[in-house]
Scaffold this motif. Structure first.
Motif, PDB file in Angstrom:
ATOM      1  N   HIS A  40     -11.961 -19.292 -38.002  1.00  0.00           N
ATOM      2  CA  HIS A  40     -13.166 -19.577 -37.670  1.00  0.00           C
ATOM      3  C   HIS A  40     -13.819 -19.475 -36.375  1.00  0.00           C
ATOM      4  N   ALA A  41     -12.919 -20.115 -35.506  1.00  0.00           N
ATOM      5  CA  ALA A  41     -13.113 -20.012 -33.968  1.00  0.00           C
ATOM      6  C   ALA A  41     -13.036 -18.671 -33.558  1.00  0.00           C
ATOM      7  N   TYR A  42     -12.144 -17.909 -33.914  1.00  0.00           N
ATOM      8  CA  TYR A  42     -11.933 -16.562 -33.662  1.00  0.00           C
ATOM      9  C   TYR A  42     -13.028 -15.856 -33.966  1.00  0.00           C
ATOM     10  N   ALA A  43     -13.466 -15.885 -35.195  1.00  0.00           N
ATOM     11  CA  ALA A  43     -14.782 -14.960 -35.466  1.00  0.00           C
ATOM     12  C   ALA A  43     -15.961 -15.233 -34.644  1.00  0.00           C
ATOM     13  N   LYS A  44     -16.042 -16.671 -34.086  1.00  0.00           N
ATOM     14  CA  LYS A  44     -17.331 -16.914 -33.278  1.00  0.00           C
ATOM     15  C   LYS A  44     -17.356 -16.155 -31.971  1.00  0.00           C
ATOM     16  N   MET A  45     -15.808 -16.374 -31.325  1.00  0.00           N
ATOM     17  CA  MET A  45     -15.560 -15.714 -30.240  1.00  0.00           C
ATOM     18  C   MET A  45     -15.650 -14.166 -30.060  1.00  0.00           C
ATOM     19  N   ILE A  46     -15.304 -13.461 -31.330  1.00  0.00           N
ATOM     20  CA  ILE A  46     -15.362 -11.914 -31.480  1.00  0.00           C
ATOM     21  C   ILE A  46     -17.068 -11.674 -31.539  1.00  0.00           C
ATOM     22  N   SER A  47     -17.897 -12.293 -32.503  1.00  0.00           N
ATOM     23  CA  SER A  47     -19.248 -12.128 -32.576  1.00  0.00           C
ATOM     24  C   SER A  47     -19.936 -11.949 -31.096  1.00  0.00           C
ATOM     25  N   LYS A  48     -19.520 -12.958 -30.363  1.00  0.00           N
ATOM     26  CA  LYS A  48     -19.930 -13.114 -28.737  1.00  0.00           C
ATOM     27  C   LYS A  48     -19.421 -12.011 -28.178  1.00  0.00           C
ATOM     28  N   MET A  49     -18.160 -11.617 -28.029  1.00  0.00           N
ATOM     29  CA  MET A  49     -17.472 -10.634 -26.898  1.00  0.00           C
ATOM     30  C   MET A  49     -18.096  -9.298 -27.349  1.00  0.00           C
ATOM     31  N   PHE A  50     -17.938  -8.853 -28.896  1.00  0.00           N
ATOM     32  CA  PHE A  50     -18.294  -7.695 -29.089  1.00  0.00           C
ATOM     33  C   PHE A  50     -19.964  -7.394 -29.569  1.00  0.00           C
TER      34      PHE A  50
ATOM     35  N   ARG B  24     -21.222  -8.370 -32.013  1.00  0.00           N
ATOM     36  CA  ARG B  24     -21.382  -7.906 -33.473  1.00  0.00           C
ATOM     37  C   ARG B  24     -21.777  -9.094 -34.383  1.00  0.00           C
ATOM     38  N   GLU B  25     -22.386  -8.895 -35.347  1.00  0.00           N
ATOM     39  CA  GLU B  25     -22.519  -9.952 -36.427  1.00  0.00           C
ATOM     40  C   GLU B  25     -21.305  -9.653 -37.092  1.00  0.00           C
ATOM     41  N   ILE B  26     -20.779 -10.900 -37.931  1.00  0.00           N
ATOM     42  CA  ILE B  26     -19.562 -10.916 -38.826  1.00  0.00           C
ATOM     43  C   ILE B  26     -20.009 -11.872 -40.018  1.00  0.00           C
TER      44      ILE B  26
ATOM     45  N   HIS C 111     -22.051 -16.804 -41.485  1.00  0.00           N
ATOM     46  CA  HIS C 111     -22.846 -15.603 -40.587  1.00  0.00           C
ATOM     47  C   HIS C 111     -22.446 -16.008 -38.991  1.00  0.00           C
ATOM     48  N   PHE C 112     -21.478 -15.338 -38.533  1.00  0.00           N
ATOM     49  CA  PHE C 112     -21.223 -15.488 -37.049  1.00  0.00           C
ATOM     50  C   PHE C 112     -22.165 -14.601 -36.097  1.00  0.00           C
ATOM     51  N   LYS C 113     -22.649 -15.208 -35.254  1.00  0.00           N
ATOM     52  CA  LYS C 113     -23.937 -14.274 -34.326  1.00  0.00           C
ATOM     53  C   LYS C 113     -23.745 -15.043 -33.010  1.00  0.00           C
ATOM     54  N   LYS C 114     -23.644 -14.133 -31.876  1.00  0.00           N
ATOM     55  CA  LYS C 114     -23.534 -14.617 -30.649  1.00  0.00           C
ATOM     56  C   LYS C 114     -22.784 -16.094 -30.450  1.00  0.00           C
ATOM     57  N   GLY C 115     -21.490 -16.034 -31.053  1.00  0.00           N
ATOM     58  CA  GLY C 115     -20.766 -16.958 -30.736  1.00  0.00           C
ATOM     59  C   GLY C 115     -21.061 -18.289 -31.613  1.00  0.00           C
ATOM     60  N   LEU C 116     -21.917 -18.163 -32.442  1.00  0.00           N
ATOM     61  CA  LEU C 116     -22.355 -19.445 -33.408  1.00  0.00           C
ATOM     62  C   LEU C 116     -22.089 -18.887 -34.836  1.00  0.00           C
ATOM     63  N   CYS C 117     -22.092 -20.206 -35.620  1.00  0.00           N
ATOM     64  CA  CYS C 117     -21.984 -19.876 -37.125  1.00  0.00           C
ATOM     65  C   CYS C 117     -23.068 -20.475 -37.843  1.00  0.00           C
ATOM     66  N   SER C 118     -23.434 -19.928 -38.953  1.00  0.00           N
ATOM     67  CA  SER C 118     -24.554 -20.473 -39.666  1.00  0.00           C
ATOM     68  C   SER C 118     -24.225 -21.819 -40.143  1.00  0.00           C
ATOM     69  N   CYS C 119     -23.037 -21.919 -40.482  1.00  0.00           N
ATOM     70  CA  CYS C 119     -22.484 -23.339 -41.152  1.00  0.00           C
ATOM     71  C   CYS C 119     -22.499 -24.246 -40.133  1.00  0.00           C
ATOM     72  N   ARG C 120     -22.762 -24.048 -38.801  1.00  0.00           N
ATOM     73  CA  ARG C 120     -22.779 -25.194 -37.829  1.00  0.00           C
ATOM     74  C   ARG C 120     -21.230 -25.763 -37.827  1.00  0.00           C
ATOM     75  N   ASP C 121     -20.305 -25.376 -37.809  1.00  0.00           N
ATOM     76  CA  ASP C 121     -19.146 -25.813 -38.017  1.00  0.00           C
ATOM     77  C   ASP C 121     -18.765 -26.854 -38.995  1.00  0.00           C
ATOM     78  N   ASN C 122     -19.572 -27.054 -39.991  1.00  0.00           N
ATOM     79  CA  ASN C 122     -19.359 -27.929 -40.931  1.00  0.00           C
ATOM     80  C   ASN C 122     -19.295 -27.108 -42.297  1.00  0.00           C
TER      81      ASN C 122
END
Length: 673
Positions: free
Chosen positions: A637-647, A649-651, A661-672
């Protein structure tokens, strides 16, 4: 006894004010006071008004007393016009004026009596028929059987049937249908076989009724017998019977026999196509369902809203969204009626395929919504991490529409409260449910434990005596996972083992609890127990669709043709993440369902392999959409957040519990999650 019944009925007749004037002076003052012949006051007024203006009554006074056909016609006239009380009133006048009923008089009067609250009135007409000598007439008996069946007196209907001198196909079929209505399909089939054994020719209606009994029983063996009888009687490829047999095979779980029979059918209609397509979809044959829709179109069939609705669930997957969009476009191009059910199916498809915005647009444009529409959208917001919006929408449904929430709507509301961690609202909604189902209880326990209210969750379980429900216990364990409550989690995991001792995933979770608590010997003992008991877990895997082809990955998978480049991409990602300061840590108390994935290096997990493949196989800026069959771990989950920020890309990563929904280093689930 029959004479006594007739005498009792005659005792009901007493003088009263007539409903309308009759020229016959001898009968003008006579009016029966029999319950079956009474009409409630408001209805009497309406009847008098209808007599005054209805042309059918202008000749009432001139009807020849011997003209039974005219009386019968008038009785049927009112019955066809939805005025059963007036039909009974005409029958009353017929008796009072000395007209003689025949066998065609009683069935419509019996049908009119069905509007009464019970069979008491119908019994009196039965006695009238017996008195007139029509109690054993086949035409009258079928009317009596229908009447008694309507009031759930099936054994009485059978008794009446037994008194029929010559039993015909209509009466046999009616008896079979009544036993199906009574919830006794096995007896219904026995009656049908007795009919066949008596030499009565089986017609289409009898055959359809017998197949319906097989559907109710879900008996493939009996269904095959009915198929053979239909074949012997030349009814196999009657379209209605063919569709009924097709449904029988599907309901009984034999998709292979259903398909084989479908292919043999010389004529197919929309019902046939809908049945086989939805059968494949409901049994997991998504691709075959989509192919059948294409075949239907190529063979000149015109898919309607029902066919489209049946195939859309096949597109409600993240890797089949293109097909769903194409079907939506087909609906628009061909002007297919956008029924509420079809729009609901389109919304559900977009929600489950990961396109919440498109579902919301359909919902906003719907001129008419039902409870399913609201429920789909509320669940959709929750599934995509917007629980607050789901709760707000449920509030709108309550306040701004006249729709009453059903049990499923309350499930959606409680799920939204879970996602948003709104305990107070969840308690309020739960208290509104009249007869809570197990899923309501499980969601309440999940809500309390996910919010950290473990004592309250335990008290809730004890008050409602839910300790034996595995889903409730799992919900409690999920809260322990989120809050890393090892003390409570250990006890709950052990309780889950006792409740569901043959589920390997429960042992894996218990082992993870021990490992998180550094009780290594116990963790190893549980793992050995899994092996000794011969239990197996479903391996974790993820899949992604690229250029209309689905690519699946397991943990540490090296079988893909581009594996070398995939792992090189992961290595590059890892180095970049280290430069960003990210350090991998243990996924404490993960309670993951899969053993071997938990022991592997995090960036070898199946979801990471799929994401890496998506990055190297798609253009920059393209959304990467991945599905996983188990819950995503914290490191990935943390990996995907970082990738969305570095590249940049929305994942979109879908696991069995929600969309991330990973976007700009954040996730729609708010890590919960």
């Amino acid at each position: 006894m029959l004479v006594l019944q007739a005498f009792q009925i005659r005792c009901f007749f007493k003088p009263q004010t007539p409903n309308f004037k009759i020229k016959d002076k001898q009968t003008q003052f006579m009016q029966p006071h029999c319950p079956i012949l009474q009409i409630k006051q408001p209805q009497t007024k309406f009847y008098m008004k209808s007599v005054q203006f209805d042309p059918a009554h202008q000749v009432l006074d001139d009807i020849n007393l011997a003209d039974t056909f005219a009386w019968n016609s008038l009785i049927r006239y009112h019955l066809r016009n939805g005025e059963p009380e007036n039909s009974i009133s005409i029958y009353r006048q017929m008796l009072l004026r000395g007209a003689i009923p025949d066998k065609y008089t009683y069935p419509p009067v019996l049908e009119a009596s069905l509007d009464c609250e019970g069979p008491f009135y119908g019994r009196q007409i039965h006695a009238h028929a017996l008195k007139r000598g029509f109690g054993f007439d086949g035409y009258v008996i079928t009317g009596l059987m229908t009447m008694y069946g309507q009031f759930d007196q099936y054994d009485v209907a059978h008794s009446v049937f037994n008194k029929m001198p010559t039993k015909n196909a209509v009466a046999w079929t009616l008896l079979v249908a009544l036993y199906i209505m009574a919830g006794r399909p096995s007896v219904a089939l026995d009656m049908f076989m007795s009919m066949v054994g008596s030499g009565i020719k089986v017609d289409m209606l009898a055959m359809l009724t017998a197949i319906d009994a097989c559907v109710d029983l879900k008996s493939l063996f009996k269904g095959r017998q009915m198929h053979e009888i239909a074949r012997k009687n030349g009814l196999e490829f009657n379209l209605e019977i063919s569709n009924s047999l097709l449904k029988m095979y599907l309901v009984c779980g034999s998709i292979e026999e259903a398909r084989a029979f479908f292919d043999q059918m010389p004529v197919k209609d929309a019902i046939s196509w809908t049945a086989i397509i939805s059968g494949y979809v409901q049994n997991g044959g998504f691709n075959e369902g989509l192919k059948l829709l294409q075949t239907m179109h190529l063979e000149g069939g015109e898919p309607d809203s029902f066919v489209i609705s049946s195939v859309l669930p096949a597109c409600a997957r993240i890797n089949a969204h293109k097909s769903g969009k194409e079907i939506h476009a087909y609906v628009i191009r061909n002007g297919i009626e956008l029924t509420v059910a079809l729009q609901n199916a389109l919304m559900d498809m977009y929600v489950k395929a990961g396109f919440l915005e498109l579902a919301a647009k359909i919902f906003a444009r719907m001129a008419e919504k039902d409870v399913v529409s609201w429920t789909v959208m509320i669940s959709g917001y929750s599934l995509h991490g917007h629980g607050e919006l789901g709760v707000d929408l449920f509030y709108q449904m309550e306040q701004q529409s006249e729709i009453e929430p059903d049990q499923t709507a309350y499930v959606a509301a409680l799920y939204a409260c879970n996602t948003a961690c709104l305990v107070e609202e969840g308690v309020k909604y739960f208290n509104c449910i009249r007869d809570p189902r197990p899923e309501h209880y499980a969601l309440m326990v999940s809500l309390l434990s996910r919010a950290g209210f473990f004592d309250e969750a335990r008290a809730f379980i004890d008050v409602h005596k839910l300790g034996r429900h595995t889903e409730v216990v799992r919900a409690m364990l999920d809260g322990c996972r989120i809050h890393k409550n090892l003390r409570v989690g250990k006890r709950v995991a052990e309780q889950l083992i006792h409740l569901d001792s043959l589920n390997a995933d429960n042992y894996v979770m218990l082992s993870n609890v021990y490992a998180a608590n550094e009780e290594w010997e116990k963790a190893d003992a549980v793992r050995e127990m899994i092996a000794d008991m011969g239990l197996t877990t479903n391996p974790a895997y993820s899949w992604i669709e690229v250029r209309n082809r689905t690519h699946a990955f397991e943990v540490g998978d090296a079988s893909h043709p581009r594996s070398r480049k995939i792992y090189w991409q992961i290595k590059v990602l890892t180095e970049k993440m280290k430069k960003e300061g990210y350090v991998f840590g243990a996924d404490d108390f993960a309670l993951h369902d899969v053993d071997e994935e938990r022991e592997s290096v995090p960036h070898w997990h199946s979801e990471m392999l799929a994401i890496a493949f998506g990055l190297i196989s798609t253009e920059e800026g393209t959304t990467v959409r991945v599905t996983k069959n188990h819950r995503v771990c914290r490191n990935c989950h943390a990996y995907a957040k970082m990738i969305s920020k570095m590249f940049k890309r929305e994942i979109v990563l879908k696991d069995p519990y929600r969309f991330h929904h990973f976007k700009k280093g954040l996730c729609s689930c708010r890590d919960n999650w």
